[in-house]
Design a protein around this motif. Structure first.
Motif: not given
Length: 188
Positions: A23-29, A54-59, A87-91, A183-188
């Motif tokens: 799953k793609l992560s939308y929480t990162y710095v 990312e706000f929970g599993e809402s997308g 908003y990320g909508h899963g295709l 850049g360097v990214r840290a995903s959570f």
């Protein structure tokens, strides 16, 4: 030509997106180096930070960015801020249709230049090619009261060393020039 490049990149990303199952992560710095090359021979370099939550599993996710660049040969600093929502909508399991809306502001350290405000609307695709490699392509429209609206495109990629750490690269191109980011990214 720019539309052709966007279409070509879109065609390239879609067939490979089904290969990964993460799953793609939308929480990162992210911390990044930027280089901007604008019309008229203007060249600027700088550093920035950006992130998303990312706000929970809402997308839905919130996004923000700050960068400071210095225009070469004239010693003028430009501070850029951005805050918005997306908003990320899963295709599929590893391909998302993304849309974003953000407020943008640029403060120019030059007497009489002041601040420029505007908005960015974007739509695109983000997908995983493998467990370690993902790509991004999006079309942007930027408009504001201080400047005329304009379209640009963004193409980017991330190589993940681990589930958390990755190296990112991105190019945004439009009629006024290009901006390159590493850049360097840290995903959570």
């Amino acid at each position: 030509m720019k539309r052709s490049l966007l279409a070509l990149a879109l065609v390239a990303i879609v067939p490979f997106a089904a290969q990964a199952d993460d799953k793609l992560s939308y929480t990162y710095v992210e911390g990044a180096y930027l280089n901007t090359q604008a019309d008229g021979g203007v060249d600027a370099d700088g550093f920035g930070v950006r992130g998303s939550f990312e706000f929970g599993e809402s997308g839905f996710y919130g996004l923000g960015a700050y960068n400071q660049i210095e225009i070469d040969d004239v010693n003028v600093d430009v501070d850029n801020y951005e805050i918005g929502v997306g908003y990320g909508h899963g295709l599929s399991d590893n391909l998302d249709l993304i849309s974003e809306l953000a407020y943008i502001n640029s403060d120019i350290d030059l007497p009489g230049a002041g601040s420029i405000d505007g908005y960015r609307a974007s739509v695109g695709l983000r997908g995983s090619f493998t467990d370690s490699f993902e790509g991004l392509i999006k079309a942007n429209y930027i408009d504001g009261s201080d400047f005329d609206g304009d379209f640009s495109g963004t193409v980017g990629a991330q190589y993940k060393f681990t589930q958390t750490w990755g190296l990112t690269g991105e190019v945004e191109f439009g009629d006024g020039g290009e901006t390159y980011l590493v850049g360097v990214r840290a995903s959570f």
